[in-house]
Scaffold this motif. Structure first.
Motif, mmCIF file in Angstrom:
data_model
loop_
_atom_site.group_PDB
_atom_site.id
_atom_site.type_symbol
_atom_site.label_atom_id
_atom_site.label_comp_id
_atom_site.label_asym_id
_atom_site.label_seq_id
_atom_site.Cartn_x
_atom_site.Cartn_y
_atom_site.Cartn_z
ATOM 1 N N TYR A 83 -12.330 -4.366 -7.016
ATOM 2 C CA TYR A 83 -11.094 -5.081 -7.316
ATOM 3 C C TYR A 83 -10.701 -4.734 -8.742
ATOM 4 O O TYR A 83 -11.552 -4.716 -9.648
ATOM 5 C CB TYR A 83 -11.277 -6.599 -7.245
ATOM 6 C CG TYR A 83 -11.264 -7.177 -5.857
ATOM 7 C CD1 TYR A 83 -10.158 -7.020 -5.014
ATOM 8 C CD2 TYR A 83 -12.349 -7.908 -5.392
ATOM 9 C CE1 TYR A 83 -10.164 -7.571 -3.751
ATOM 10 C CE2 TYR A 83 -12.346 -8.463 -4.132
ATOM 11 C CZ TYR A 83 -11.250 -8.286 -3.306
ATOM 12 O OH TYR A 83 -11.246 -8.842 -2.055
ATOM 13 N N ARG A 85 -8.684 -6.349 -11.623
ATOM 14 C CA ARG A 85 -8.251 -7.724 -11.899
ATOM 15 C C ARG A 85 -7.465 -7.816 -13.193
ATOM 16 O O ARG A 85 -7.777 -7.143 -14.173
ATOM 17 C CB ARG A 85 -9.467 -8.640 -12.029
ATOM 18 C CG ARG A 85 -10.265 -8.809 -10.766
ATOM 19 C CD ARG A 85 -11.518 -9.641 -11.070
ATOM 20 N NE ARG A 85 -12.251 -9.972 -9.885
ATOM 21 C CZ ARG A 85 -12.101 -11.089 -9.196
ATOM 22 N NH1 ARG A 85 -11.238 -11.998 -9.591
ATOM 23 N NH2 ARG A 85 -12.811 -11.309 -8.116
ATOM 24 N N GLU A 89 -7.363 -12.620 -11.906
ATOM 25 C CA GLU A 89 -6.882 -12.547 -10.522
ATOM 26 C C GLU A 89 -7.100 -11.152 -9.949
ATOM 27 O O GLU A 89 -6.970 -10.155 -10.649
ATOM 28 C CB GLU A 89 -5.381 -12.854 -10.456
ATOM 29 C CG GLU A 89 -5.024 -14.279 -10.755
ATOM 30 C CD GLU A 89 -3.537 -14.513 -10.491
ATOM 31 O OE1 GLU A 89 -3.231 -15.397 -9.680
ATOM 32 O OE2 GLU A 89 -2.715 -13.789 -11.081
ATOM 33 N N LYS A 90 -7.406 -11.101 -8.652
ATOM 34 C CA LYS A 90 -7.513 -9.815 -7.959
ATOM 35 C C LYS A 90 -6.094 -9.292 -7.761
ATOM 36 O O LYS A 90 -5.305 -9.898 -7.044
ATOM 37 C CB LYS A 90 -8.202 -9.995 -6.606
ATOM 38 C CG LYS A 90 -9.625 -10.487 -6.704
ATOM 39 C CD LYS A 90 -10.249 -10.668 -5.345
ATOM 40 C CE LYS A 90 -9.765 -11.950 -4.720
ATOM 41 N NZ LYS A 90 -10.455 -12.296 -3.472
ATOM 42 N N PRO A 144 -11.073 -6.160 2.278
ATOM 43 C CA PRO A 144 -12.102 -7.200 2.248
ATOM 44 C C PRO A 144 -11.553 -8.467 2.918
ATOM 45 O O PRO A 144 -10.367 -8.810 2.753
ATOM 46 C CB PRO A 144 -12.335 -7.439 0.752
ATOM 47 C CG PRO A 144 -11.842 -6.199 0.081
ATOM 48 C CD PRO A 144 -10.723 -5.684 0.938
ATOM 49 N N ALA A 145 -12.397 -9.156 3.663
ATOM 50 C CA ALA A 145 -11.974 -10.328 4.440
ATOM 51 C C ALA A 145 -11.140 -11.338 3.644
ATOM 52 O O ALA A 145 -10.118 -11.819 4.146
ATOM 53 C CB ALA A 145 -13.191 -11.000 5.079
ATOM 54 N N PRO A 146 -11.507 -11.684 2.403
ATOM 55 C CA PRO A 146 -10.712 -12.688 1.681
ATOM 56 C C PRO A 146 -9.274 -12.260 1.406
ATOM 57 O O PRO A 146 -8.419 -13.096 1.149
ATOM 58 C CB PRO A 146 -11.462 -12.884 0.358
ATOM 59 C CG PRO A 146 -12.820 -12.323 0.564
ATOM 60 C CD PRO A 146 -12.692 -11.282 1.637
ATOM 61 N N ASP A 147 -8.997 -10.956 1.452
ATOM 62 C CA ASP A 147 -7.652 -10.454 1.134
ATOM 63 C C ASP A 147 -7.008 -9.726 2.301
ATOM 64 O O ASP A 147 -6.023 -9.018 2.121
ATOM 65 C CB ASP A 147 -7.722 -9.542 -0.091
ATOM 66 C CG ASP A 147 -8.178 -10.317 -1.299
ATOM 67 O OD1 ASP A 147 -7.443 -11.207 -1.738
ATOM 68 O OD2 ASP A 147 -9.301 -10.053 -1.770
#
Length: 186
Positions: A83, A85, A89-90, A144-147
């Motif tokens: 990431y 950042r 924040e990403k 990635p799952a969170p994004d």
């Protein structure tokens, strides 16, 4: 028992002159800006920029990556996912890949980068030449799952130094566009 080949979506990366769908002007400008994304993000974040490594290691490359690097399908390469950042924040998900043999012979140990920016290294070494920028709507399954979100814009380009080629893909996350909209314009 035969090992099954991973199934990847068919993906078409396009250079600017071949675009069918044209992004908004600010998006288009960021996607095709030729200078270092690391430097732009550092400026946008008022020097509150950092890199968070997610994965680094050897694995089979995706078909689109093998094609871009002129490798046979399922070639093993070094994969680095991070990431980028700004202000905690990403802002960008980045995936960089290179062929095993080219890395071993090219004298670059990507495994030693840690939290340093690969982009900064590539732009500081004048021996690296950057190929054309290409963009696409990045597949949600590759994030990635969170994004994981549909319709995120990604770009990629290939940096080469002799036989060494490093393919760098960068996916612009919604948090980056919000930062840009909030009055930042680098």
């Amino acid at each position: 028992m035969t090992q099954q080949k991973p199934v990847f979506p068919t993906l078409i990366w396009l250079e600017r002159e071949f675009l069918v769908e044209t992004p908004a002007p600010v998006v288009l400008e960021w996607l095709f800006h030729p200078d270092s994304l690391t430097r732009r993000l550092t400026a946008l974040s008022s020097d509150h920029f950092n890199v968070t490594p997610l994965f680094e290691g050897w694995q089979p490359l995706r078909d689109d990556e093998c094609t871009a690097l002129d490798l046979p399908e399922q070639s093993v390469g070094w994969v680095r996912e991070v990431y980028l950042r700004g202000r905690g924040e990403k802002w960008v998900f980045a995936r960089s890949v290179a062929a095993r043999k080219a890395l071993q012979e090219g004298g670059l140990n990507m495994g030693e980068l840690g939290a340093r920016s690969l982009g900064e290294l590539l732009f500081c070494d004048e021996a690296f030449l950057r190929g054309p920028l290409q963009i696409c709507r990045y597949p949600v399954d590759w994030l990635p799952a969170p994004d994981a979100a549909d319709q995120l814009w990604g770009r990629r380009s290939c940096f080469s130094r002799g036989p060494l080629k490093i393919l760098v893909a960068e996916v612009f996350l919604p948090t980056l566009w919000r930062a840009i909209e909030n009055g930042e314009n680098c």
